[in-house]
Design an enzyme around this catalytic site. Sequence first.
Site, PDB file in Angstrom:
ATOM      1  CG  HIS A   1      -2.428  -2.447  -9.494  1.00 31.84           C
ATOM      2  ND1 HIS A   1      -2.831  -1.129  -9.519  1.00 31.84           N
ATOM      3  CD2 HIS A   1      -1.181  -2.445 -10.024  1.00 31.84           C
ATOM      4  CE1 HIS A   1      -1.875  -0.375 -10.031  1.00 31.84           C
ATOM      5  NE2 HIS A   1      -0.855  -1.162 -10.343  1.00 31.84           N
TER       6      HIS A   1
ATOM      7  CG  HIS B   1       1.333  -3.110 -14.662  1.00 32.71           C
ATOM      8  ND1 HIS B   1       0.852  -2.020 -15.344  1.00 32.71           N
ATOM      9  CD2 HIS B   1       1.323  -2.761 -13.353  1.00 32.71           C
ATOM     10  CE1 HIS B   1       0.591  -1.034 -14.495  1.00 32.71           C
ATOM     11  NE2 HIS B   1       0.861  -1.467 -13.265  1.00 32.71           N
TER      12      HIS B   1
ATOM     13  CD  GLU C   1       3.846   3.741  -8.325  1.00 37.37           C
ATOM     14  OE1 GLU C   1       3.427   4.206  -9.396  1.00 37.37           O
ATOM     15  OE2 GLU C   1       4.490   2.664  -8.268  1.00 37.37           O
TER      16      GLU C   1
ATOM     17  CG  ASP D   1       5.027  -4.076 -12.500  1.00 40.22           C
ATOM     18  OD1 ASP D   1       4.415  -4.198 -13.567  1.00 40.22           O
ATOM     19  OD2 ASP D   1       4.982  -3.032 -11.797  1.00 40.22           O
TER      20      ASP D   1
HETATM   21  N1  ADE Z   1       3.763   0.370 -14.979  1.00 39.88           N
HETATM   22  C1  ADE Z   1       4.078  -0.810 -14.454  1.00 39.88           C
HETATM   23  N2  ADE Z   1       4.216  -0.727 -13.122  1.00 39.88           N
HETATM   24  C2  ADE Z   1       3.984   0.569 -12.795  1.00 39.88           C
HETATM   25  C3  ADE Z   1       3.965   1.294 -11.583  1.00 39.88           C
HETATM   26  N3  ADE Z   1       4.234   0.723 -10.406  1.00 39.88           N
HETATM   27  N4  ADE Z   1       3.686   2.607 -11.639  1.00 39.88           N
HETATM   28  C4  ADE Z   1       3.432   3.197 -12.806  1.00 39.88           C
HETATM   29  N5  ADE Z   1       3.433   2.559 -13.971  1.00 39.88           N
HETATM   30  C5  ADE Z   1       3.700   1.261 -13.975  1.00 39.88           C
HETATM   31 ZN    ZN Z   2       0.836  -0.532 -11.429  1.00 40.02          ZN
END
Ligand code: ADE
Ligand code: ZN
Length: 330
Positions: A12, A14, A195, A274
Site C-alpha cells: 500500500h 501511493h 480509515e 505516503d
Molecule cells: N490518498 C493518499 N493517501 C490516502 C489515504 N491515507 N487515505 C485516502 N486517500 C489517500
Molecule cells: Zn492509502
Amino acid sequence: MSLRALPKVELHLHLEGAAPPALIRDMARARHVDLSGIFDAAGGYRYRDFTAFLRVYEAATAVLQTPEDYARLTRAVLEAAASEGVVYLETFVSPDFCGGRDLLAWREYLDAISEAAAASERDSGIVMRAIVTCIRHFGPDKARQAALCAAETAGAFLVGFGIAGAETAGRPGDFAYAFDMAREAGLGLTAHAGEWAGPVSVREALDDLRVSRIGHGVRAVEDPALVDRLAEAGTVLEVCPGSNIALGLYPDWRAHPIDRLRAAGVKVTVSTDDPPFFHTTMTGEYDRLADAFGWEAADFADINRIAMAAAFCDEATKDAIAKRLETADV
Ligand code: ADE
Ligand code: ZN
C-alpha cells in the site's frame, strides 16, 4: 538484528504520495509553479488535517505533468524503497492524475512507469507492480473511466484496482460498477475503508465491492463481529500505522489496533501509504512496531509471508519473491 536489512513486502503505497518533497520542489521550480504554501520551514509537506492532506497531495501531484515526470518519480520512489529492504512493492497509480483518464495518454504514462520500474529492478532487484486507484471524491463517473483504463491495460505489470480519497464522499456501492469492470478484467481488488469512516465502511466495501484486501481497515476493531468476519474470510488489511498516527486517528503507537487485530486472527500487513507526508519509512514502521508491541524478526517474517500471499501479481512472481523472503540471511 537490523530491521532495515529484513526483506519487506509493501502492498500500500501511493506513487505521488511517496514523492520526495525535493523532487516536487525541483519540478515546480522548473515549471514556474509556486508551491511554497505546501511546504514547512524544514522543506517537508505541510498540512493540518486529513482534508488539508488531500489538498496538499493534489497540489504536489499537479506538477507531475508528463510520462517522463512519472518515470523520474518511479525511479526515485523505488530507490528509496529498495534502500529500506523492500523487495516487492505494489503502488497505487491513478489515470486521474496520469493523462486525465484519456486511455491513449494513460497507456503512455503506464509504459513510462513500467519501464522505469524495470530499470530499478535491474539496478536493485526491487519488483514493482501497479494498482489503478480511482479517487472517491471525484465521483462514480470518473471512477468508471479510471476502471476502463485499468481494464484495458491489465496485465503482468498492472495487476489491481482500488479506491482512495475522502471516505466521507458517497458510499462504496456507488462504485460497484467500476469494481465489476475491474473484476471482469481479472484485476485484484482493494478499497480504502475503515480509515476515516467507521466499521460500516469496511462492511460495505466487502459486500458491495467484493474486495479481497482493505486499505487500512483498522477501525474494524470497533466492531467485534466484523473482526471475526475479517478473520474467517481471510481478508487482508493493508495497515499503515505511521499514516494513521500522523493523521491523528490514534494518539500514539501503543494505542494503534494493529496488534489487537493480529491477535484476533486478522491477516494484517504493514505499509507506509505516503511516507514523506508522514515522516516514515518501512524500517521506521518496523522499528516503532517492535518498540510498541515487542514484535521480532519472526513476527515480521510472518507478516511478509501474508503480504506476499495476498499480492496481486502472477504466481511465478509470488513464488520467486517468497523464496527471497525464505532464504534471506538476516
Ligand atoms: N490518498 C493518499 N493517501 C490516502 C489515504 N491515507 N487515505 C485516502 N486517500 C489517500
Ligand atoms: Zn492509502
